[in-house]
Design an enzyme around this catalytic site. Structure first.
Site, mmCIF file in Angstrom:
data_model
loop_
_atom_site.group_PDB
_atom_site.id
_atom_site.type_symbol
_atom_site.label_atom_id
_atom_site.label_comp_id
_atom_site.label_asym_id
_atom_site.label_seq_id
_atom_site.Cartn_x
_atom_site.Cartn_y
_atom_site.Cartn_z
ATOM 1 N N VAL A 11 0.845 -1.199 0.000
ATOM 2 C CA VAL A 11 0.000 0.000 0.000
ATOM 3 C C VAL A 11 0.878 1.247 0.000
ATOM 4 C CG1 VAL A 11 -1.689 1.310 1.345
ATOM 5 C CG2 VAL A 11 -1.885 -1.190 1.167
ATOM 6 N N ARG A 149 -6.179 -4.102 -3.936
ATOM 7 C CA ARG A 149 -5.949 -5.540 -4.031
ATOM 8 C C ARG A 149 -4.495 -5.796 -4.419
ATOM 9 N NH1 ARG A 149 -10.170 -6.312 -8.709
ATOM 10 N NH2 ARG A 149 -9.378 -4.195 -9.034
ATOM 11 N N GLU A 150 -3.871 -6.799 -3.857
ATOM 12 C CA GLU A 150 -2.515 -7.139 -4.315
ATOM 13 C C GLU A 150 -2.610 -7.579 -5.778
ATOM 14 O OE1 GLU A 150 -0.065 -9.684 -1.982
ATOM 15 O OE2 GLU A 150 -0.658 -8.737 -0.107
ATOM 16 N N PHE A 244 -16.386 -11.952 -7.178
ATOM 17 C CA PHE A 244 -16.222 -12.675 -5.913
ATOM 18 C C PHE A 244 -17.266 -13.770 -5.748
ATOM 19 C CE2 PHE A 244 -12.656 -10.658 -3.761
ATOM 20 C CZ PHE A 244 -12.416 -9.654 -4.685
ATOM 21 N N CYS A 255 -5.009 -10.256 3.886
ATOM 22 C CA CYS A 255 -6.106 -9.380 4.324
ATOM 23 C C CYS A 255 -7.357 -10.134 4.756
ATOM 24 C CB CYS A 255 -6.446 -8.388 3.218
ATOM 25 S SG CYS A 255 -5.068 -7.335 2.818
ATOM 26 N N LYS A 315 -2.931 -16.018 -4.958
ATOM 27 C CA LYS A 315 -3.741 -15.711 -6.142
ATOM 28 C C LYS A 315 -2.781 -15.321 -7.244
ATOM 29 C CE LYS A 315 -4.436 -10.805 -5.391
ATOM 30 N NZ LYS A 315 -5.370 -9.683 -5.468
HETATM 31 C C1 UDX Z 1 -8.468 -7.880 -0.642
HETATM 32 C C2 UDX Z 1 -9.552 -6.874 -1.024
HETATM 33 O O1 UDX Z 1 -10.050 -7.198 -2.331
HETATM 34 C C3 UDX Z 1 -8.954 -5.450 -1.051
HETATM 35 O O2 UDX Z 1 -9.976 -4.520 -1.346
HETATM 36 C C4 UDX Z 1 -8.356 -5.157 0.320
HETATM 37 O O3 UDX Z 1 -7.763 -3.872 0.335
HETATM 38 C C5 UDX Z 1 -7.305 -6.197 0.663
HETATM 39 O O4 UDX Z 1 -7.877 -7.506 0.625
HETATM 40 P P1 UDX Z 1 -6.440 -9.111 -1.775
HETATM 41 O O5 UDX Z 1 -6.323 -9.801 -0.449
HETATM 42 O O6 UDX Z 1 -5.223 -8.587 -2.436
HETATM 43 O O7 UDX Z 1 -7.478 -7.850 -1.647
HETATM 44 O O8 UDX Z 1 -7.050 -10.198 -2.760
HETATM 45 P P2 UDX Z 1 -8.395 -10.373 -3.577
HETATM 46 O O9 UDX Z 1 -8.106 -10.142 -4.997
HETATM 47 O O10 UDX Z 1 -9.495 -9.627 -2.954
HETATM 48 O O11 UDX Z 1 -8.672 -11.956 -3.365
HETATM 49 C C6 UDX Z 1 -8.689 -12.429 -2.028
HETATM 50 C C7 UDX Z 1 -8.735 -13.953 -2.057
HETATM 51 O O12 UDX Z 1 -10.047 -14.384 -2.453
HETATM 52 C C8 UDX Z 1 -7.743 -14.638 -2.987
HETATM 53 O O13 UDX Z 1 -7.175 -15.751 -2.310
HETATM 54 C C9 UDX Z 1 -8.618 -15.127 -4.138
HETATM 55 O O14 UDX Z 1 -8.107 -16.338 -4.706
HETATM 56 C C10 UDX Z 1 -9.937 -15.407 -3.427
HETATM 57 N N1 UDX Z 1 -11.109 -15.285 -4.291
HETATM 58 C C11 UDX Z 1 -11.382 -14.096 -4.868
HETATM 59 C C12 UDX Z 1 -11.958 -16.388 -4.450
HETATM 60 O O15 UDX Z 1 -11.699 -17.460 -3.921
HETATM 61 N N2 UDX Z 1 -13.065 -16.254 -5.221
HETATM 62 C C13 UDX Z 1 -13.382 -15.075 -5.833
HETATM 63 O O16 UDX Z 1 -14.393 -15.025 -6.529
HETATM 64 C C14 UDX Z 1 -12.507 -13.956 -5.655
#
Ligand code: UDX
Length: 443
Positions: A11, A149-150, A244, A255, A315
């Site tokens: 961030v 998001r990362e 999602f 996170c 991811k």
């Molecule tokens: C998340 C939030 O999206 C972001 O807004 C916040 O600031 C930090 O946390 P991040 O942790 O980087 O971001 O990853 P994100 O892209 O949100 O995915 C989170 C996890 O959910 C990943 O492990 C991904 O594989 C999983 N995921 C995501 C699912 O299993 N299914 C989905 O449909 C989407």
């Protein structure tokens, strides 16, 4: 406007570079001198697409300075706090980095400067910081949570869906209002605790969507329905939204797991049973056991079975393995005596410290697929989705079991190539094509 960013992780480093390219004079501060050295050379200390170019623009603009705390003489304007707030063993949040960073800022910031908290802190933290370490400091305080998001941090900073500003005094809000005045997104101004609650609620709700679709997927598997089509049927309703809703091995990262557990912890601390959140956590923990359950159905015993894992990062588009499903899946497989190999385009170095040496790791999928009897797709990297699966069929050996942990592969194509394909909620049992010609061609 003069500003500083304290803590240059995903961030902090992205926002410091972005603010500098937007014309602000920015001082980026971190205790890690190696990170400061790397950033000063225009090199990214983390895997974030588009960040290195943004950093180099920021450096060439002359608006970005980088320093370790000892080199900083004074701070003014807005001081963003972007240090880590890792989970505590009890499920709460470890605020020690916030406390020590604030202690340092208080010692050199000029009266009237605004502390803007970017780090994710439990609702109520702002109030306790103002009543504690910041009391009588002459410094203003505002909550300004981030939603980056990362792997998409640059995009999410440049095109935020909303800006949230939480302040308990009007002056604390004013500086941030001016900073974000030209941002093309709704600006939500409220008190500090409500702003902090928005951040936690956002992550908890997204995690809830994921655990919800994963439970629907488990039911689809039992009923022969296809969760991908169910998700499309849900997502076309604008009240639900299509994002999602991808079923699979569930969420990992630094996170969601931390924030959801912290919300449960905070609820318990405040005498409230947040049952929904507990279920979200329980469902998510069970998802990473699915590959093992599927393998147990195909193999009498996993002892000595050669299993290839595709994906270590939590991811795609990141090298971050924090709370990554792959780490747990490797542990479960080793416990059953399987011989495990794993591939990831960028996360191998980070994963090495968490994975036993007995696990061979490589960047190339084909390397770990050689002679494998089973493969688990854990992270949906494009490189894995686009593998030449006809060639994979020739280098793997019977029974060529594929567990598609992210429903990222074409189950029908793989079954036509002779693989035993299992997805998550695809309603496809792990049958394979009975085409004798295909089976003969595989030898
Ligand atoms: C998340 C939030 O999206 C972001 O807004 C916040 O600031 C930090 O946390 P991040 O942790 O980087 O971001 O990853 P994100 O892209 O949100 O995915 C989170 C996890 O959910 C990943 O492990 C991904 O594989 C999983 N995921 C995501 C699912 O299993 N299914 C989905 O449909 C989407």
């Amino acid at each position: 406007m003069e500003m500083a960013v304290v803590g240059l992780g995903h961030v902090g480093s992205v926002m410091a570079a972005a603010l500098a390219t937007q014309g602000h004079g920015v001082l980026g501060v971190d205790v890690d001198s190696q990170k400061i050295e790397l950033l000063s050379q225009g090199r990214a200390p983390l895997h974030e697409p588009d960040f290195e170019a943004l950093l180099q623009d920021a450096l060439s603009s002359g608006n970005l300075r980088l320093a370790i705390p000892g080199e900083v003489k004074g701070l003014g304007g807005i001081v963003f706090m972007a240090v880590s707030t890792p989970p505590s063993p009890d499920g709460g949040i470890d605020l020690s980095q916030v406390q020590s960073a604030l202690h340092w800022v208080r010692s050199i910031a000029r009266t009237g400067a605004t502390i803007a908290m970017k780090s994710t802190v439990p609702p109520g933290t702002g109030r306790s910081l103002m009543a504690g370490p910041l009391k009588g400091s002459g410094l203003l305080y505002a909550a300004n949570p981030e939603f980056l998001r990362e792997g998409k941090a640059v995009e999410d900073w440049l095109q935020p869906h909303r800006v949230v500003i939480g302040g308990d005094e009007p002056a604390a809000i004013e500086a941030l209002r001016q900073l974000y005045a030209r941002v093309d997104a709704p600006i939500i101004v409220t008190d500090t605790t409500t702003a902090e609650m928005i951040k936690y609620s956002a992550n908890a709700f997204l995690a809830t969507k994921i655990s919800f679709i994963n439970q629907i997927a488990s039911l689809c598997d039992r009923l022969g329905a296809d969760v991908e089509t169910v998700a499309r049927g849900l997502g076309t309703d604008p009240r639900i939204g299509s994002q999602f809703l991808s079923a699979g091995l569930g969420y990992g990262g630094s996170c969601f797991p931390k924030d959801v557990r912290a919300l449960d912890f905070l609820s318990k601390e405040n005498g409230y049973a947040f049952e929904l959140i507990r279920a979200v956590v329980d469902v998510n923990n069970r998802q990473r056991q699915l590959p093992l359950a599927a393998l147990r159905k195909e193999f009498e015993s996993l002892s000595g079975v050669r299993v290839a894992l595709l994906g270590l990062a939590f991811k795609p588009n990141t090298d971050d393995v924090r709370e990554a499903p792959a780490l747990d899946i490797i542990e479960y497989l080793l416990e059953e005596g399987a011989e495990v190999r794993a591939a990831d385009p960028v996360a191998v170095d980070h994963a090495r410290q968490f994975v036993p040496d007995s696990v061979t790791m490589a960047r190339s999928a084909m390397e770990v697929l050689e002679d494998a009897q089973a493969v688990i797709l854990v992270t949906e990297w494009p490189q894995f989705k686009e593998l030449p699966w006809d060639r994979v069929a020739r280098i793997m050996v019977e029974p060529r079991f594929v567990f598609d942990g992210r429903n990222a592969l074409d189950g029908r194509l793989l079954r036509s190539l002779g693989f035993l394909y299992r997805g998550v909620g695809r309603g496809l049992t792990s049958e394979r094509a009975t085409d004798a010609a295909v089976l003969r061609s595989l030898g």
